[in-house]
Design a protein around this motif. Sequence first.
Motif, short mmCIF file in Angstrom:
data_model
loop_
_atom_site.label_atom_id
_atom_site.label_comp_id
_atom_site.label_asym_id
_atom_site.label_seq_id
_atom_site.Cartn_x
_atom_site.Cartn_y
_atom_site.Cartn_z
N ARG A 199 32.62 20.85 10.03
CA ARG A 199 31.55 21.55 9.36
C ARG A 199 30.62 20.65 8.63
NH1 ARG A 199 33.92 26.43 6.56
NH2 ARG A 199 34.97 26.54 8.58
N PHE A 200 31.05 19.97 7.68
CA PHE A 200 30.40 18.94 6.97
C PHE A 200 29.55 17.94 8.05
CE2 PHE A 200 29.96 14.89 4.91
CZ PHE A 200 29.17 15.37 3.67
N ARG A 201 30.13 17.52 8.79
CA ARG A 201 29.47 16.40 9.47
C ARG A 201 28.51 17.21 10.31
NH1 ARG A 201 32.44 13.20 14.72
NH2 ARG A 201 30.59 12.13 15.36
N GLY A 202 28.64 18.43 10.92
CA GLY A 202 27.67 19.35 11.64
C GLY A 202 26.49 19.57 10.87
N LYS A 203 26.83 19.80 9.18
CA LYS A 203 25.74 20.15 8.60
C LYS A 203 24.61 18.81 8.38
CE LYS A 203 27.52 24.16 6.25
NZ LYS A 203 27.99 24.64 4.89
N PHE A 204 25.59 17.76 8.10
CA PHE A 204 24.82 16.41 7.85
C PHE A 204 23.97 16.24 9.17
CE2 PHE A 204 24.53 11.87 8.57
CZ PHE A 204 23.99 11.29 7.29
N ILE A 205 24.54 16.30 10.47
CA ILE A 205 23.56 15.92 11.75
C ILE A 205 22.26 16.65 11.67
CG2 ILE A 205 23.68 15.75 14.11
CD1 ILE A 205 26.65 14.90 14.09
N LYS A 206 22.78 18.07 11.34
CA LYS A 206 21.44 19.12 11.63
C LYS A 206 20.51 18.68 10.33
CE LYS A 206 24.10 22.83 13.45
NZ LYS A 206 24.53 24.46 13.29
N SER A 207 21.06 18.47 9.27
CA SER A 207 19.94 18.10 8.00
C SER A 207 19.36 16.63 8.63
CB SER A 207 20.58 17.80 6.78
OG SER A 207 21.42 18.98 6.40
N TRP A 208 20.02 15.51 9.17
CA TRP A 208 19.15 14.20 9.52
C TRP A 208 18.14 14.73 10.66
CZ3 TRP A 208 17.90 9.92 7.86
CH2 TRP A 208 17.52 8.94 8.84
N LEU A 209 18.63 15.35 11.64
CA LEU A 209 17.65 15.82 12.70
C LEU A 209 16.41 16.64 12.27
CD1 LEU A 209 20.03 16.89 15.59
CD2 LEU A 209 18.95 14.51 15.17
N LEU A 213 12.62 15.10 12.54
CA LEU A 213 11.56 15.80 13.01
C LEU A 213 10.48 16.20 12.26
CD1 LEU A 213 10.67 17.80 15.41
CD2 LEU A 213 12.07 19.72 14.42
N PHE A 214 10.81 16.42 10.87
CA PHE A 214 9.47 16.73 9.95
C PHE A 214 8.73 15.42 9.80
CE2 PHE A 214 7.86 16.07 5.81
CZ PHE A 214 7.04 16.86 5.47
N TRP A 215 9.43 14.05 9.87
CA TRP A 215 8.70 12.78 9.71
C TRP A 215 7.87 12.59 10.95
CZ3 TRP A 215 6.96 9.34 6.61
CH2 TRP A 215 6.68 8.10 6.97
N ASN A 216 8.48 12.86 12.08
CA ASN A 216 7.61 12.37 13.40
C ASN A 216 6.35 13.31 13.46
OD1 ASN A 216 9.33 10.57 14.12
ND2 ASN A 216 10.69 11.87 15.28
N THR A 217 6.51 14.56 13.32
CA THR A 217 5.51 15.60 13.10
C THR A 217 4.54 15.22 12.18
OG1 THR A 217 7.18 17.40 13.81
CG2 THR A 217 4.92 17.98 12.88
#
Length: 245
Positions: A199-209, A213-217
Amino acid sequence: MEVLKCIKLKADVEDPIRNDEEGLPLSPMARLFHKPDSSIYIIVMVGMKTEMNPEVIKASLVHTFLQQPRFCSLHVKDETVKGGLKWVNKKEVDLDKHVIVPMLDPNNIESPDKFVEEYTSNLSKTGIKMSMPMRDLHLLNLRTSDAESVAVFRVHHSLGDGVSLMSYFLTCTRKTCNPEEPPTILIIQKVNPSKSSGRFRGKFIKSWLAIVLFWNTLVDVVMFLAMALSILHDTKTPLKGSVDA
């Protein structure tokens, strides 16, 4: 880790073609499958563990497929309805015309597998007359490398797609342990053994993605504005022509 999840089927399947809706026009997709260049049949092969008894199968079809109006209906031409074709329920269906049992002599067949393959291939080259419900069942009591006998079911694509036909086919079957209960399908569902760490790893990956996405946009928006204000120009390449050209 993977676990099996059960999906229970319902014994009753609703169909839009009911007896009180006789004369309903065919759908646009169903009419398309009646075009000369688009006449398509769905062919299903089922291997059996034992030799088939045609009379037992016919008796079973009376309580399964013949209870489904769509499989007992004709496609009748009628210019007064949209598309020129409509469903007309046939009150009586002669199973002898829909259940074909060819007389086979295994001693005269060198390769049963090849024979079944050629037999099925020939079915795809022929059609079913519109004067009868457009489906038939071929029972081949011939032992192959995979089965003791083979049943070949052919149905016109206008009666349904693969998903709907397979769903209805499954509802016509019953469990061997309980003949009154429909079958249960098992699907694989993946389960993470370490829920807390996962669960912690999933949240970290989602936050990083989300950050990426925000930076590329943001970069794309800045580049677009710079190009629109002529602050930046297109990269010169051999394929880019000059302004005068």
